[in-house]
Design an enzyme around this catalytic site. Structure first.
Site, PDB file in Angstrom:
ATOM      1  N   TYR A 105       0.842  -1.201   0.000  1.00 28.42           N
ATOM      2  CA  TYR A 105       0.000   0.000   0.000  1.00 28.42           C
ATOM      3  C   TYR A 105       0.876   1.249   0.000  1.00 28.42           C
ATOM      4  O   TYR A 105       1.613   1.517   0.945  1.00 28.42           O
ATOM      5  CB  TYR A 105      -0.957   0.006   1.197  1.00 28.42           C
ATOM      6  CG  TYR A 105      -1.875  -1.213   1.282  1.00 28.42           C
ATOM      7  CD1 TYR A 105      -2.116  -2.022   0.179  1.00 28.42           C
ATOM      8  CD2 TYR A 105      -2.496  -1.562   2.472  1.00 28.42           C
ATOM      9  CE1 TYR A 105      -2.938  -3.133   0.255  1.00 28.42           C
ATOM     10  CE2 TYR A 105      -3.322  -2.674   2.558  1.00 28.42           C
ATOM     11  CZ  TYR A 105      -3.534  -3.464   1.440  1.00 28.42           C
ATOM     12  OH  TYR A 105      -4.356  -4.570   1.524  1.00 28.42           O
ATOM     13  N   VAL A 137     -11.466   7.185   5.829  1.00 26.26           N
ATOM     14  CA  VAL A 137     -10.706   8.371   6.214  1.00 26.26           C
ATOM     15  C   VAL A 137     -11.666   9.443   6.736  1.00 26.26           C
ATOM     16  O   VAL A 137     -11.333  10.218   7.615  1.00 26.26           O
ATOM     17  CB  VAL A 137      -9.873   8.899   5.018  1.00 26.26           C
ATOM     18  CG1 VAL A 137      -9.192  10.220   5.368  1.00 26.26           C
ATOM     19  CG2 VAL A 137      -8.814   7.863   4.614  1.00 26.26           C
ATOM     20  N   LEU A 177     -17.268  -3.166   2.223  1.00 21.79           N
ATOM     21  CA  LEU A 177     -18.223  -2.154   1.716  1.00 21.79           C
ATOM     22  C   LEU A 177     -18.219  -2.124   0.190  1.00 21.79           C
ATOM     23  O   LEU A 177     -18.748  -1.180  -0.414  1.00 21.79           O
ATOM     24  CB  LEU A 177     -17.851  -0.767   2.264  1.00 21.79           C
ATOM     25  CG  LEU A 177     -17.691  -0.685   3.787  1.00 21.79           C
ATOM     26  CD1 LEU A 177     -17.252   0.707   4.214  1.00 21.79           C
ATOM     27  CD2 LEU A 177     -19.000  -1.062   4.485  1.00 21.79           C
ATOM     28  N   ILE A 230     -12.711  -5.401   7.847  1.00 19.57           N
ATOM     29  CA  ILE A 230     -11.706  -4.331   7.920  1.00 19.57           C
ATOM     30  C   ILE A 230     -12.009  -3.208   6.917  1.00 19.57           C
ATOM     31  O   ILE A 230     -11.241  -2.972   5.990  1.00 19.57           O
ATOM     32  CB  ILE A 230     -10.275  -4.901   7.707  1.00 19.57           C
ATOM     33  CG1 ILE A 230     -10.214  -5.835   6.483  1.00 19.57           C
ATOM     34  CG2 ILE A 230      -9.796  -5.626   8.946  1.00 19.57           C
ATOM     35  CD1 ILE A 230      -8.777  -6.182   6.051  1.00 19.57           C
ATOM     36  N   LYS A 273     -12.087   0.371   5.235  1.00 19.65           N
ATOM     37  CA  LYS A 273     -11.155   1.503   5.235  1.00 19.65           C
ATOM     38  C   LYS A 273     -11.977   2.786   5.224  1.00 19.65           C
ATOM     39  O   LYS A 273     -12.907   2.927   4.425  1.00 19.65           O
ATOM     40  CB  LYS A 273     -10.248   1.437   4.010  1.00 19.65           C
ATOM     41  CG  LYS A 273      -9.358   2.658   3.816  1.00 19.65           C
ATOM     42  CD  LYS A 273      -9.938   3.533   2.733  1.00 19.65           C
ATOM     43  CE  LYS A 273      -9.116   4.789   2.510  1.00 19.65           C
ATOM     44  NZ  LYS A 273      -9.813   5.695   1.567  1.00 19.65           N
ATOM     45  N   ASN A 286     -19.064   3.201  11.105  1.00 20.04           N
ATOM     46  CA  ASN A 286     -18.521   1.840  11.055  1.00 20.04           C
ATOM     47  C   ASN A 286     -18.419   1.245  12.455  1.00 20.04           C
ATOM     48  O   ASN A 286     -18.770   0.078  12.674  1.00 20.04           O
ATOM     49  CB  ASN A 286     -17.169   1.826  10.347  1.00 20.04           C
ATOM     50  CG  ASN A 286     -17.295   2.189   8.874  1.00 20.04           C
ATOM     51  OD1 ASN A 286     -18.412   2.279   8.343  1.00 20.04           O
ATOM     52  ND2 ASN A 286     -16.175   2.407   8.205  1.00 20.04           N
TER      53      ASN A 286
HETATM   54  N1  LIG Z   1      -5.628  -8.791   1.187  1.00 23.64           N
HETATM   55  C1  LIG Z   1      -5.971  -8.168   0.079  1.00 23.64           C
HETATM   56  O1  LIG Z   1      -5.637  -8.588  -1.045  1.00 23.64           O
HETATM   57  C2  LIG Z   1      -6.796  -6.928   0.189  1.00 23.64           C
HETATM   58  C3  LIG Z   1      -7.428  -6.402  -0.960  1.00 23.64           C
HETATM   59  C4  LIG Z   1      -8.205  -5.243  -0.805  1.00 23.64           C
HETATM   60  C5  LIG Z   1      -8.332  -4.659   0.440  1.00 23.64           C
HETATM   61  N2  LIG Z   1      -7.677  -5.169   1.535  1.00 23.64           N
HETATM   62  C6  LIG Z   1      -7.766  -4.533   2.875  1.00 23.64           C
HETATM   63  O2  LIG Z   1      -9.135  -4.349   3.176  1.00 23.64           O
HETATM   64  C7  LIG Z   1      -9.405  -2.985   3.441  1.00 23.64           C
HETATM   65  C8  LIG Z   1     -10.816  -2.640   3.021  1.00 23.64           C
HETATM   66  O3  LIG Z   1     -10.991  -2.755   1.619  1.00 23.64           O
HETATM   67  P1  LIG Z   1     -11.082  -1.483   0.645  1.00 23.64           P
HETATM   68  O4  LIG Z   1     -10.399  -0.341   1.258  1.00 23.64           O
HETATM   69  O5  LIG Z   1     -10.592  -1.927  -0.691  1.00 23.64           O
HETATM   70  O6  LIG Z   1     -12.631  -1.223   0.485  1.00 23.64           O
HETATM   71  P2  LIG Z   1     -13.858  -0.946   1.502  1.00 23.64           P
HETATM   72  O7  LIG Z   1     -13.400  -0.917   2.910  1.00 23.64           O
HETATM   73  O8  LIG Z   1     -14.931  -1.889   1.108  1.00 23.64           O
HETATM   74  O9  LIG Z   1     -14.317   0.521   1.045  1.00 23.64           O
HETATM   75  C9  LIG Z   1     -13.572   1.663   1.300  1.00 23.64           C
HETATM   76  C10 LIG Z   1     -14.365   2.854   0.815  1.00 23.64           C
HETATM   77  O10 LIG Z   1     -15.571   2.951   1.571  1.00 23.64           O
HETATM   78  C11 LIG Z   1     -15.732   4.271   2.054  1.00 23.64           C
HETATM   79  N3  LIG Z   1     -16.424   4.158   3.356  1.00 23.64           N
HETATM   80  C12 LIG Z   1     -15.907   3.759   4.535  1.00 23.64           C
HETATM   81  N4  LIG Z   1     -16.833   3.743   5.494  1.00 23.64           N
HETATM   82  C13 LIG Z   1     -17.991   4.161   4.915  1.00 23.64           C
HETATM   83  C14 LIG Z   1     -19.300   4.367   5.379  1.00 23.64           C
HETATM   84  N5  LIG Z   1     -19.632   4.127   6.652  1.00 23.64           N
HETATM   85  N6  LIG Z   1     -20.233   4.804   4.493  1.00 23.64           N
HETATM   86  C15 LIG Z   1     -19.912   5.037   3.202  1.00 23.64           C
HETATM   87  N7  LIG Z   1     -18.688   4.864   2.694  1.00 23.64           N
HETATM   88  C16 LIG Z   1     -17.724   4.414   3.535  1.00 23.64           C
HETATM   89  C17 LIG Z   1     -14.342   4.833   2.181  1.00 23.64           C
HETATM   90  O11 LIG Z   1     -14.385   6.240   2.064  1.00 23.64           O
HETATM   91  P3  LIG Z   1     -13.464   7.234   2.954  1.00 23.64           P
HETATM   92  O12 LIG Z   1     -12.076   6.658   2.957  1.00 23.64           O
HETATM   93  O13 LIG Z   1     -13.581   8.537   2.245  1.00 23.64           O
HETATM   94  O14 LIG Z   1     -14.039   7.309   4.337  1.00 23.64           O
HETATM   95  C18 LIG Z   1     -13.660   4.191   0.956  1.00 23.64           C
HETATM   96  O15 LIG Z   1     -13.950   4.931  -0.205  1.00 23.64           O
HETATM   97  C19 LIG Z   1      -8.298  -2.263   2.622  1.00 23.64           C
HETATM   98  O16 LIG Z   1      -8.163  -0.908   2.988  1.00 23.64           O
HETATM   99  C20 LIG Z   1      -7.125  -3.144   2.929  1.00 23.64           C
HETATM  100  O17 LIG Z   1      -6.593  -2.880   4.225  1.00 23.64           O
HETATM  101  C21 LIG Z   1      -6.938  -6.308   1.425  1.00 23.64           C
END
Ligand SMILES: NC(=O)c1ccc[n+]([C@@H]2O[C@H](COP(=O)([O-])OP(=O)(O)OC[C@H]3O[C@@H](n4cnc5c(N)ncnc54)[C@H](OP(=O)(O)O)[C@@H]3O)[C@@H](O)[C@H]2O)c1
Length: 273
Positions: free
Chosen positions: A52, A233, A189, A229, A231, A241
């Site tokens: 990242y 900001v 999400l 988990i 994400k 959350n």
């Molecule tokens: N192991 C792997 O291969 C892998 C792959 C992908 C992800 N991950 C991990 O999983 C974490 C989560 O996945 P992700 O970041 O891809 O996607 P996610 O958590 O599904 O979505 C993140 C998005 O959702 C928004 N958000 C957060 N809380 C919200 C709420 N209550 N209401 C509306 N929108 C909301 C965030 O906006 P803001 O930031 O503007 O608040 C951001 O744009 C990653 O950050 C990473 O640590 C791991």
């Protein structure tokens, strides 16, 4: 906030993701503040990776946990191309430096690559003996990969899981649940895309006076042995959350979500991003 046991520690069932952090220096202050706010709200598990921001996210996490290290359960991941026996040790040492800590609580192989799994595990075990990691696990492993790995010592498997991508319910998730191996759900999400505009999720959200994102989190957390988990900001997102941990969905809510996103009835390829 509910907790479960992961790599010998009690961790909250909702943590904080960090993908896309550490890419833009202009965002750094806000990202650090967000992670600190999340810790205060009880989202004490932080998930990051050397990938990242090419180390940038780990630096942001390091700044956020300064002075708070003991409160946080820290997860990071090694790139597959660094996952040789010696490469994994060197990569971990670089991560520790960026994170400003002496120990990563849980260290994962980000996805399978060219090195034999036994080599990577030997590197992980060396790090565990040295106290540089508390435990190790994998990510993006399907059931056949876990069979090949042999699960002794593997603390978790982190995979994509949300209503739109629920193929793991057919085999991988029940298999991990039977073995009491917690599953970390990433993209819970759906990266705030179409999933959060889906009419069924919106209808359930309205009925409970919550948001579709909170419904998506509660939906994932109905599964035992699961840690989500998301994400975030945005400060309001973080609060929502954390509050989602208290949301209980009813049978009719789950049926409505099932009608939009049916449960799998056969094996599906593992979803990844
Ligand atoms: N192991 C792997 O291969 C892998 C792959 C992908 C992800 N991950 C991990 O999983 C974490 C989560 O996945 P992700 O970041 O891809 O996607 P996610 O958590 O599904 O979505 C993140 C998005 O959702 C928004 N958000 C957060 N809380 C919200 C709420 N209550 N209401 C509306 N929108 C909301 C965030 O906006 P803001 O930031 O503007 O608040 C951001 O744009 C990653 O950050 C990473 O640590 C791991």
């Amino acid at each position: 906030m509910g907790t479960l046991e992961l790599a010998g520690a009690q961790v909250p069932v909702i943590g904080q993701g960090t993908w896309r952090m550490g890419e833009d220096p202009g965002q750094r202050r806000q990202e650090v503040a967000a992670l600190r706010q999340g810790i205060e709200l009880g989202l004490r598990l932080i998930d990051t990776a050397e990938m990242y921001g090419e180390g940038g996210a780990e630096e942001v996490v390091g700044a956020a946990i300064a002075g708070l290290r003991e409160q946080v359960f820290l997860v990071s991941k090694v790139y597959p191309h660094n996952a040789s026996r010696r490469g994994v040790v060197a990569a971990c040492e670089r991560s520790l430096k960026r994170l400003g800590t002496e120990r990563i609580d849980l260290y994962l192989l980000h996805w399978r690559g060219q090195y034999p799994l036994a080599e990577t595990v030997a590197g992980f075990e060396r790090l565990r003996e040295q106290g540089k990691i508390g435990g190790w696990g994998v990510s993006n492993f399907d059931l056949d990969d876990l069979h090949e790995l042999g699960v002794a010592g593997c603390a978790t498997n982190q995979v994509l899981y949300n209503p739109h991508a629920r193929g793991i319910e057919f085999d991988l998730l029940p298999w991990q649940q039977e073995r009491r191996m917690p599953l970390m759900a990433y993209c819970p999400l759906g990266q705030a895309g179409q999933l959060l505009r889906q009419p069924a999720l919106r209808q359930v959200a309205e009925a409970h006076g919550v948001t579709p994102a909170q419904v998506a989190l509660a939906w994932a957390l109905r599964q035992p042995g699961l840690i989500a988990i998301p994400k975030a900001v945005d400060a309001a997102h973080l609060r929502l959350n954390a509050e989602a941990a208290a949301l209980q969905l009813h049978g009719e809510d789950l049926a409505l979500i099932d009608s939009a996103y049916p449960a799998p009835t056969r094996k599906q390829p593992l979803a990844m991003v």
